[in-house]
Motif scaffolding. Structure first.
Motif, short mmCIF file in Angstrom:
data_model
loop_
_atom_site.label_atom_id
_atom_site.label_comp_id
_atom_site.label_asym_id
_atom_site.label_seq_id
_atom_site.Cartn_x
_atom_site.Cartn_y
_atom_site.Cartn_z
N LYS A 54 43.43 47.42 41.66
CA LYS A 54 44.01 48.76 41.66
C LYS A 54 43.52 49.59 40.48
N ASN A 55 42.86 48.95 39.53
CA ASN A 55 42.31 49.64 38.37
C ASN A 55 40.86 50.02 38.65
N ARG A 56 40.62 51.29 38.91
CA ARG A 56 39.31 51.75 39.36
C ARG A 56 38.21 51.48 38.34
N ASP A 57 38.46 51.78 37.07
CA ASP A 57 37.45 51.57 36.04
C ASP A 57 37.06 50.10 35.94
N ASP A 58 38.05 49.22 36.00
CA ASP A 58 37.76 47.79 35.91
C ASP A 58 36.96 47.30 37.11
N VAL A 59 37.26 47.82 38.29
CA VAL A 59 36.53 47.42 39.49
C VAL A 59 35.07 47.84 39.40
N PHE A 60 34.82 49.07 38.95
CA PHE A 60 33.44 49.55 38.83
C PHE A 60 32.69 48.74 37.77
N ALA A 61 33.36 48.41 36.69
CA ALA A 61 32.72 47.60 35.64
C ALA A 61 32.38 46.21 36.17
N PHE A 62 33.27 45.64 36.96
CA PHE A 62 33.03 44.32 37.55
C PHE A 62 31.80 44.34 38.45
N ALA A 64 29.31 46.44 38.35
CA ALA A 64 28.13 46.68 37.53
C ALA A 64 27.66 45.38 36.87
N GLU A 65 28.61 44.54 36.52
CA GLU A 65 28.28 43.28 35.85
C GLU A 65 27.76 42.22 36.81
N THR A 66 28.45 42.05 37.95
CA THR A 66 28.13 40.93 38.86
C THR A 66 27.08 41.29 39.91
N LYS A 67 26.96 42.57 40.25
CA LYS A 67 25.96 43.04 41.22
C LYS A 67 25.90 42.19 42.49
N PRO A 68 27.02 42.07 43.22
CA PRO A 68 27.00 41.27 44.45
C PRO A 68 26.11 41.91 45.52
N ARG A 69 25.44 41.08 46.27
CA ARG A 69 24.63 41.55 47.40
C ARG A 69 25.48 41.65 48.65
N TYR A 70 26.46 40.74 48.76
CA TYR A 70 27.37 40.71 49.91
C TYR A 70 28.81 40.74 49.42
N VAL A 71 29.68 41.32 50.23
CA VAL A 71 31.11 41.39 49.89
C VAL A 71 31.95 41.19 51.14
N VAL A 72 33.01 40.39 51.02
CA VAL A 72 34.08 40.37 52.01
C VAL A 72 35.33 40.86 51.31
N LEU A 73 35.92 41.93 51.84
CA LEU A 73 37.13 42.50 51.25
C LEU A 73 38.34 41.92 51.97
N ALA A 74 38.85 40.82 51.42
CA ALA A 74 40.01 40.14 51.98
C ALA A 74 41.25 40.34 51.12
N ALA A 75 41.12 41.06 50.01
CA ALA A 75 42.26 41.30 49.12
C ALA A 75 43.17 42.37 49.73
N ALA A 76 44.46 42.10 49.72
CA ALA A 76 45.43 43.06 50.26
C ALA A 76 46.83 42.63 49.87
#
Length: 324
Positions: A54-62, A64-76
């Motif tokens: 829920k913290n936008r700045d932290d998500v963008f920083a994450f 930028a750091e990890t640079k995932p090629r693939y993502v599954v958005l299962a968080a809810a």
């Protein structure tokens, strides 16, 4: 930009960074297990205590750091009828924040392939059964979980918008009712199947001769084991590319009374069961049309009776570590 893009689904790179958002939840943990079994070597996960989505700045920083090629958005933020009906603001606000932050960050940082997971509650309460993908936004939602449903619908639309505006091959999947290892068995936050497992197990332990369940028992529901769901997710990432959300289910349903009997047998409860008809039933039937999923080449493989038996075994083995 149209949805016609120069990308064909194919085998994902097992060495590429793969972020599973919500990797400790029911769905996310199953996806993680499946990806490990399928040979993925660079899985990325962060617990909510280490990364607040829920913290936008932290998500963008994450990102930028990890640079995932693939993502599954299962968080809810998820819950049953009682939780959804009691805390609609929480379910709407928190899920919208999670989705927008993750999807925006994924787009900015070049995520190639992304799967957004929703819920079958996105469909109208009285949608024609079995529910087709094109039933979306054709009628009123079930009032007891409309806030959660609206958040998930927003996620679907954002995926479609990203496809149109940026040409990225992102997709959405809408699972039916899920169950299995890692589920929420709490008395106030659980869905119907884990709630029944806990209720009947406690009845056996207490030597009770009667158990009372919510509603009439007549609504019909479809249930998919979470390990099947995890397998479907990877299959869709490698075999499906389209703007429509894909229903993920078994294509068959049972009444809540039938489900209660299956659970009672699995737990070993032999007493009576009664029904408190003053409690809400929710949607009368919710069965998904899984034709599109079948066309993509995938069908469920874990029968309900077998899946419930496995889940009961897991529940009993993990009784001291269950989520509350």
């Amino acid at each position: 930009m149209s949805d016609s893009i120069d990308f064909l689904p194919g085998r994902l790179d097992r060495a590429a960074p793969f972020y599973v958002a919500g990797h400790r939840g029911l769905v996310g943990s199953a996806i993680w297990r499946n990806l490990e079994a399928e040979g993925f070597q660079n899985l990325v996960g962060r617990s909510s205590s280490h990364l607040d989505l829920k913290n936008r700045d932290d998500v963008f920083a994450f990102f930028a750091e990890t640079k995932p090629r693939y993502v599954v958005l299962a968080a809810a933020k998820v819950g049953g009828i009682l939780a959804n009906n009691t805390y609609p603001v929480d379910f709407l606000s928190e899920n919208l924040q999670i989705q927008v932050n993750v999807l925006d960050a994924a787009r900015k940082h070049g995520v190639e392939r992304l799967l957004f997971l929703g819920s079958s509650c996105i469909y109208p309460k009285f949608a024609e059964q079995p529910i087709r993908e094109d039933s979306l936004l054709t009628g009123h939602l079930e009032p007891t979980n409309d806030a959660y449903a609206i958040a998930k619908i927003a996620g679907i639309v954002q995926i479609q918008a990203v496809r149109r505006q940026y040409g990225l091959p992102w997709i959405s999947a809408m699972p039916t009712n899920l169950y299995g290892p890692g589920d929420n068995f709490s008395p106030t936050g659980s869905h119907v199947l884990p709630a029944l497992i806990r209720r009947y197990d406690e009845a056996v332990r207490a030597g009770a001769t009667s158990v009372t369940n919510w509603g009439t028992g007549s609504p019909r529901r479809e249930f998919l084991h979470v390990d099947d769901m995890a397998a479907a997710c990877l299959h869709l990432l490698e075999h499906y590319d389209g703007p429509s959300q894909v229903n993920v289910g078994t294509g068959s349903d049972v009444s809540i009374k039938e489900l209660a009997s299956i659970v009672a047998d699995a737990v070993g409860y032999n007493g009576d069961m009664t029904w408190d008809t003053s409690k809400p039933d929710g949607t009368p039937q919710k069965l998904l049309d899984v034709s599109l999923l079948a066309k993509a080449g995938w069908t469920a493989s874990i029968p309900l009776v077998e899946g419930v038996r496995r889940t009961v075994e897991w529940y009993k083995s993990n009784a001291t570590d269950l989520r509350e």
